[in-house]
Scaffold this active site. Structure first.
Site, PDB file in Angstrom:
ATOM      1  CB  CYS A  41      -1.222   0.144   1.234  1.00 12.89           C
ATOM      2  SG  CYS A  41      -2.039  -1.442   1.533  1.00 12.89           S
ATOM      3  CB  CYS A 112       2.277  10.359   7.405  1.00 13.75           C
ATOM      4  SG  CYS A 112       2.666   9.723   4.978  1.00 13.75           S
TER       5      CYS A 112
END
Ligand code: FES
Length: 300
Positions: A41, A112
């Site tokens: 991913c 993130c």
């Protein structure tokens, strides 16, 4: 391409606490490890915590990250944030704290910071022998985004914790919706449910944004075409492009919107679903419930 803060660049070029923590024979010390994401991913993070057993204090934290500039900077920031905290204190660290430590992240890179928060939870729950899913009271276990394996629980949580009001924001934070786009309509529904439950601000309809049109006067044909083009360009094409596809507006006849699917979308067996769910639902939501999207066959 991305606008990064000085802190992000500093921790990307000179990351602090990179590496692993080996199991130790030291008395009263244990190592906890949490792993999230997957290389397939695009991002993966393994977090190691060195914990003083009798106080639950994090003596050291290190990371191993596969990912982009902001993934590495977020991981490094996380380790700096949690060192010296107890495990309970560390569980209070959110993805917002990580982003704030970095002086902010581009919206499209907020996932993130979410990955950092999840790795931290994974490490602490592993250490305590707790299943992460069990910890969520509202986990219904429904898989919403099959492209990225994102559940209903995760989407609801990130909406609540970050006050998200659009599906695009959800994509930025957890990637859901950033692949084929067929889950976008469901994400919109989840946002509305969470808004109802927690009184989050309701997203203004696109028709009221930027003075393009209002509910008071019906759209002229020119306005309608311009608005359809705008929604396609800003909300649909970025999602399709990320998956190797594209869409072009071909014609508008009343409420019938004709489009040309291109690239991966044109040959994809799920193109009908992409059309009906991703594009049509988005245009209905933003412009008119009576819009019907049709695919036009290319001439060659
Ligand atoms: S199912 Fe969510 S992007 Fe494909």
């Amino acid at each position: 391409m991305w606008e990064y803060t000085d802190k992000v660049l500093e921790l990307f070029y000179n990351p602090k606490n990179q590496g692993e923590i080996e199991e130790t024979a030291e008395q009263n010390v244990k190592v906890a490890t949490g792993e999230v994401g997957s290389i397939a991913c695009g991002d993966a993070l393994r977090l190691h915590l060195k914990v003083q057993v009798d106080t639950d204090k994090i003596l050291d934290a290190r990371f191993q990250t596969f990912g982009c500039t902001s993934a590495i900077a977020s991981s490094s920031a996380l380790t700096e944030l949690v060192k010296g905290l107890t495990l309970d204190e560390a569980l209070e660290v959110t993805n917002k704290d990580i982003a704030n430590y970095l002086g902010g992240l581009p919206e499209a890179k907020m996932h993130c910071s979410v990955m950092g928060q999840e790795a931290l939870e994974a490490a602490i729950f592993n250490y305590r022998g707790i299943e992460r899913e069990v910890h969520d009271d509202d986990d219904e276990g429904a898989l919403i985004c099959t492209c990225f394996g994102i559940s209903d629980t995760k989407i609801r949580r990130v909406i609540r914790e970050n006050s998200l009001i659009t599906a695009e924001e959800v994509t930025n934070y957890v990637k859901a919706g950033g692949g084929c786009g067929s889950c976008l309509a469901t994400i919109d529904d989840i946002i509305k449910e969470v808004q109802r439950e927690s009184a989050l601000p309701i997203a203004a309809p696109a028709s009221n944004k930027g003075g393009v049109a209002t509910e008071i006067r019906p759209l002229t044909t020119v306005q309608k075409i311009a608005l359809i083009q705008k929604v396609l360009d800003e909300e649909v094409r970025p999602v399709l492009l990320a998956d190797g596809g594209d869409v072009e507006l071909y014609d508008v006849e009343g409420d019938r919107v004709k489009v040309l699917l291109q690239g991966a979308c044109g040959s994809c067996s799920s193109s009908t679903a992409t059309l009906k769910i991703a594009i049509e639902a988005r245009l209905r939501d933003r412009i008119s419930q009576s819009i019907v999207v049709e695919a036009v066959e290319p001439l060659f």
